[in-house]
Scaffold this motif. Structure first.
Motif, PDB file in Angstrom:
ATOM      1  N   ASP A  71      -8.554   2.834   0.893  1.00 30.03           N
ATOM      2  CA  ASP A  71      -9.471   2.015   1.696  1.00 30.03           C
ATOM      3  C   ASP A  71      -8.755   0.844   2.362  1.00 30.03           C
ATOM      4  OD1 ASP A  71     -11.994   1.752   2.776  1.00 30.03           O
ATOM      5  OD2 ASP A  71     -12.756   0.504   1.138  1.00 30.03           O
ATOM      6  N   ALA A  72      -7.566   1.111   2.864  1.00 29.50           N
ATOM      7  CA  ALA A  72      -6.753   0.062   3.489  1.00 29.50           C
ATOM      8  C   ALA A  72      -7.513  -0.704   4.574  1.00 29.50           C
ATOM      9  CB  ALA A  72      -5.481   0.671   4.084  1.00 29.50           C
ATOM     10  N   HIS A  73      -8.331   0.004   5.354  1.00 28.55           N
ATOM     11  CA  HIS A  73      -9.002  -0.649   6.488  1.00 28.55           C
ATOM     12  C   HIS A  73     -10.468  -0.971   6.227  1.00 28.55           C
ATOM     13  CE1 HIS A  73      -5.513  -0.063   9.063  1.00 28.55           C
ATOM     14  NE2 HIS A  73      -5.398   1.113   8.472  1.00 28.55           N
ATOM     15  N   PHE A 101     -10.221   5.511   9.118  1.00 27.67           N
ATOM     16  CA  PHE A 101      -8.939   6.083   9.552  1.00 27.67           C
ATOM     17  C   PHE A 101      -8.199   5.123  10.481  1.00 27.67           C
ATOM     18  CE2 PHE A 101     -10.895   9.538   7.525  1.00 27.67           C
ATOM     19  CZ  PHE A 101      -9.840  10.257   6.997  1.00 27.67           C
ATOM     20  N   SER A 102      -6.906   4.967  10.184  1.00 26.27           N
ATOM     21  CA  SER A 102      -6.152   3.871  10.779  1.00 26.27           C
ATOM     22  C   SER A 102      -5.946   4.003  12.283  1.00 26.27           C
ATOM     23  CB  SER A 102      -4.802   3.730  10.080  1.00 26.27           C
ATOM     24  OG  SER A 102      -4.088   4.943  10.123  1.00 26.27           O
ATOM     25  N   MET A 103      -5.889   5.211  12.812  1.00 27.38           N
ATOM     26  CA  MET A 103      -5.624   5.380  14.236  1.00 27.38           C
ATOM     27  C   MET A 103      -6.872   5.799  15.019  1.00 27.38           C
ATOM     28  SD  MET A 103      -2.608   4.453  14.696  1.00 27.38           S
ATOM     29  CE  MET A 103      -1.847   3.645  13.282  1.00 27.38           C
ATOM     30  N   SER A 107      -0.199  -9.846   1.334  1.00 30.18           N
ATOM     31  CA  SER A 107       0.740  -8.745   1.209  1.00 30.18           C
ATOM     32  C   SER A 107       0.622  -8.214  -0.206  1.00 30.18           C
ATOM     33  CB  SER A 107       2.160  -9.260   1.456  1.00 30.18           C
ATOM     34  OG  SER A 107       3.073  -8.194   1.456  1.00 30.18           O
ATOM     35  N   GLY A 108       0.762  -6.910  -0.386  1.00 30.13           N
ATOM     36  CA  GLY A 108       0.567  -6.306  -1.701  1.00 30.13           C
ATOM     37  C   GLY A 108      -0.545  -5.287  -1.621  1.00 30.13           C
ATOM     38  N   ALA A 109      -0.912  -4.719  -2.762  1.00 32.50           N
ATOM     39  CA  ALA A 109      -1.975  -3.714  -2.796  1.00 32.50           C
ATOM     40  C   ALA A 109      -2.453  -3.560  -4.233  1.00 32.50           C
ATOM     41  CB  ALA A 109      -1.449  -2.370  -2.281  1.00 32.50           C
ATOM     42  N   GLY A 120      -2.494  -6.479   2.744  1.00 31.61           N
ATOM     43  CA  GLY A 120      -1.798  -6.833   3.985  1.00 31.61           C
ATOM     44  C   GLY A 120      -2.689  -6.816   5.209  1.00 31.61           C
ATOM     45  N   LYS A 121      -3.898  -6.321   5.060  1.00 33.65           N
ATOM     46  CA  LYS A 121      -4.788  -6.232   6.228  1.00 33.65           C
ATOM     47  C   LYS A 121      -5.861  -7.318   6.140  1.00 33.65           C
ATOM     48  CE  LYS A 121      -2.889  -1.861   7.148  1.00 33.65           C
ATOM     49  NZ  LYS A 121      -2.640  -0.538   6.636  1.00 33.65           N
ATOM     50  N   ALA A 122      -7.102  -6.972   5.766  1.00 32.73           N
ATOM     51  CA  ALA A 122      -8.167  -7.980   5.816  1.00 32.73           C
ATOM     52  C   ALA A 122      -7.877  -9.229   4.977  1.00 32.73           C
ATOM     53  CB  ALA A 122      -9.492  -7.365   5.398  1.00 32.73           C
ATOM     54  N   ALA A 150      -4.436  11.993   7.674  1.00 35.04           N
ATOM     55  CA  ALA A 150      -4.047  11.053   6.616  1.00 35.04           C
ATOM     56  C   ALA A 150      -2.826  10.227   7.012  1.00 35.04           C
ATOM     57  CB  ALA A 150      -3.760  11.822   5.329  1.00 35.04           C
ATOM     58  N   HIS A 151      -2.805   9.004   6.531  1.00 35.39           N
ATOM     59  CA  HIS A 151      -1.725   8.043   6.775  1.00 35.39           C
ATOM     60  C   HIS A 151      -0.375   8.577   6.264  1.00 35.39           C
ATOM     61  CE1 HIS A 151       0.438   4.147   6.063  1.00 35.39           C
ATOM     62  NE2 HIS A 151      -0.178   3.828   7.191  1.00 35.39           N
ATOM     63  N   ALA A 152       0.696   8.187   6.929  1.00 33.05           N
ATOM     64  CA  ALA A 152       2.046   8.653   6.580  1.00 33.05           C
ATOM     65  C   ALA A 152       2.390   8.420   5.107  1.00 33.05           C
ATOM     66  CB  ALA A 152       3.072   7.944   7.472  1.00 33.05           C
ATOM     67  N   SER A 153       1.927   7.318   4.547  1.00 33.55           N
ATOM     68  CA  SER A 153       2.256   7.031   3.142  1.00 33.55           C
ATOM     69  C   SER A 153       1.650   8.080   2.213  1.00 33.55           C
ATOM     70  CB  SER A 153       1.765   5.634   2.745  1.00 33.55           C
ATOM     71  OG  SER A 153       0.369   5.528   2.919  1.00 33.55           O
ATOM     72  N   LEU A 154       0.486   8.603   2.579  1.00 32.66           N
ATOM     73  CA  LEU A 154      -0.168   9.634   1.754  1.00 32.66           C
ATOM     74  C   LEU A 154       0.573  10.964   1.884  1.00 32.66           C
ATOM     75  CD1 LEU A 154      -3.846   8.700   2.646  1.00 32.66           C
ATOM     76  CD2 LEU A 154      -2.706   8.314   0.448  1.00 32.66           C
ATOM     77  N   GLY A 160       0.802  -1.216   0.000  1.00 33.69           N
ATOM     78  CA  GLY A 160       0.000   0.000   0.000  1.00 33.69           C
ATOM     79  C   GLY A 160       0.838   1.271   0.000  1.00 33.69           C
ATOM     80  N   TYR A 161       1.953   1.212   0.689  1.00 29.92           N
ATOM     81  CA  TYR A 161       2.832   2.387   0.740  1.00 29.92           C
ATOM     82  C   TYR A 161       3.303   2.724  -0.681  1.00 29.92           C
ATOM     83  CZ  TYR A 161       6.400   5.459   2.731  1.00 29.92           C
ATOM     84  OH  TYR A 161       7.158   6.546   3.067  1.00 29.92           O
ATOM     85  N   MET A 162       3.736   1.711  -1.399  1.00 27.58           N
ATOM     86  CA  MET A 162       4.213   1.918  -2.774  1.00 27.58           C
ATOM     87  C   MET A 162       3.071   2.321  -3.710  1.00 27.58           C
ATOM     88  SD  MET A 162       7.378   1.642  -2.941  1.00 27.58           S
ATOM     89  CE  MET A 162       8.532   1.306  -1.661  1.00 27.58           C
ATOM     90  N   ALA A 163       1.897   1.806  -3.460  1.00 25.00           N
ATOM     91  CA  ALA A 163       0.743   2.183  -4.296  1.00 25.00           C
ATOM     92  C   ALA A 163       0.464   3.674  -4.118  1.00 25.00           C
ATOM     93  CB  ALA A 163      -0.485   1.352  -3.926  1.00 25.00           C
ATOM     94  N   ASN A 164       0.411   4.128  -2.874  1.00 23.68           N
ATOM     95  CA  ASN A 164       0.131   5.548  -2.637  1.00 23.68           C
ATOM     96  C   ASN A 164       1.224   6.436  -3.231  1.00 23.68           C
ATOM     97  OD1 ASN A 164      -2.362   5.346  -1.463  1.00 23.68           O
ATOM     98  ND2 ASN A 164      -1.569   5.157   0.625  1.00 23.68           N
ATOM     99  N   LEU A 165       2.467   6.031  -3.057  1.00 21.10           N
ATOM    100  CA  LEU A 165       3.566   6.807  -3.631  1.00 21.10           C
ATOM    101  C   LEU A 165       3.434   6.849  -5.157  1.00 21.10           C
ATOM    102  CD1 LEU A 165       5.341   7.589  -1.241  1.00 21.10           C
ATOM    103  CD2 LEU A 165       7.129   6.114  -2.127  1.00 21.10           C
TER     104      LEU A 165
END
Ligand SMILES: *Cc1c(COP(=O)(O)O)cnc(C)c1O
Length: 369
Positions: free
Chosen positions: A189-191, A162-164, A228-230, A222-224, A116-120, A92-97
């Motif tokens: 929509d990671a979560h 939101f993740s947190m 691993s991947g996105a 990597g979540k639900a 927003a998440h750090a990757s964004l 997901g980090y690489m997808a957002n980047l």
């Protein structure tokens, strides 16, 4: 103050548990919301595909790293989500980047939710877009900022869940605002993916929106999905642009084909096994009821992410440590992951948990807080 972070060396055990230093703990920190990360069928799919394809993909997707396994997964994702086309990323980090740097440059105005998440945030910085952060989930603030901005190219980015915080974004209002202001809406929509909406289609489906309202979305595996991947999904045109311009896709080795196969199996299970979402939802409701009875400092969340707001870093750490003595693993989340003075326990529930696990957690929290 320095905040040293440490890794723990863990081994997964069945039933939402992990082994740490020879002891078993109930794991309330995992994003494996549907309890699939150790699923035998997905493991089997990975093994069989490894027999067929080997391990490494050997090159970038644009050179020789793209296989039939990748292609089939992308087709399955496009069919499931209802978009024209989907692209597979390493995570997901690489997808957002990749997505944000492909779509935004110094001539773009970018709007990010304050939480927003750090990757964004990293993606936004790398894109060199001019950016603003609007108040969390405030469409009024977003609207005012957009109305004030004459820039032609505008991109609005929000998470579905939101993740947190565990709260959901008001996607209907954000989508309407973006349509009115002619801004492109990108949803992370990671979560939500796999957990919310019909068959786990995610936050967009849960709020009854079609693909026109949310023209571009990503989610992680990597979540639900427990893998691993996105992926990112959208129109032919948007996806082609991302494929042509995304440096995290072009200049990075494609994920192993066997992982694509395992992900395809995970997705099939996610779609078919509604009981996992039903069980998770029942556990969330049960937790909220008993935690409320004990007057625990719950946040407004009806998702699997159920944070307790503690405040001071030291207090959050102390409670987390005390829970470990009860055989419970709950992570203390401190700034800069969350704002100063808002340290919290980030409790996540999964369908691998049972009500008795929640009873243990609530009793230990009542004794530790
Ligand atoms: C976890 C997460 C990501 C990153 O996904 P990975 O596949 O773990 O790299 C991106 N956005 C949000 C909101 C996340 O929670």
């Amino acid at each position: 103050m320095t905040r040293r972070r440490q890794r723990r060396t863990l081994k997964p055990l069945p039933g939402g548990r992990v082994e740490y230093k020879g002891r078993s703990f109930i794991n309330f920190c995992s994003n494996d919301y549907l309890g699939l990360a150790q699923d035998e069928r997905i493991v089997q799919a990975l093994k069989e595909a490894a027999d067929e394809y080997g391990v490494g993909s050997g090159a970038s997707q644009l050179i020789t790293g793209y296989s039939e396994a990748h292609e089939q997964l992308e087709q399955q994702l496009a069919d499931f989500t209802g978009y024209d086309r989907a692209l597979f990323f390493s995570n997901g980090y690489m997808a957002n980047l990749g997505v944000i740097t492909a779509l935004a440059d110094r001539h773009t105005s970018l709007y990010l939710d304050r939480l927003a998440h750090a990757s964004l945030i990293d993606a936004t910085r790398l894109s060199r877009a001019r950016y603003q952060r609007y108040a969390h989930n405030s469409v009024a603030d977003l609207m005012a900022r957009l109305a004030d901005d004459q820039q032609q190219r505008r991109l609005v980015v929000s998470e579905g869940v939101f993740s947190m915080e565990g709260d959901r974004a008001p996607l209907i209002d954000i989508a309407q605002c973006c349509q009115q202001q002619k801004a492109l809406f990108y949803l992370d929509d990671a979560h939500g993916f796999g957990v919310l909406g019909e068959q786990g289609r995610g936050s967009r489906s849960a709020q009854g929106l079609d693909t026109d309202a949310v023209p571009l979305q990503m989610a992680t595996f990597g979540k639900a999905l427990g893998v691993s991947g996105a992926f990112v999904a959208g129109s032919h045109e948007l996806i082609e642009t991302i494929l042509q311009r995304s440096r995290t896709l072009t200049y990075s080795t494609a994920p192993p084909p066997a992982l694509a196969r395992a992900t395809a199996t995970a997705l099939t299970i996610v779609i078919a096994e509604q009981w996992r979402r039903d069980k998770l939802e029942a556990l969330v409701q049960y937790w909220r009821r008993v935690a409320h009875e004990q007057e625990l400092p719950l946040l407004e969340s009806d998702t699997a992410i159920q944070p307790l707001l503690i405040g001071a870093d030291a207090d959050a750490l102390a409670v987390s440590e005390s829970l470990m003595e009860h055989g419970l693993l709950v992570s203390a989340i401190r700034p800069p992951t969350v704002p100063e003075g808002e340290a919290r326990l980030r409790i996540t529930l999964t369908s691998a948990h049972e009500q008795a696990d929640i009873d243990r957690l609530v009793q230990a929290l009542a004794a530790s807080l």
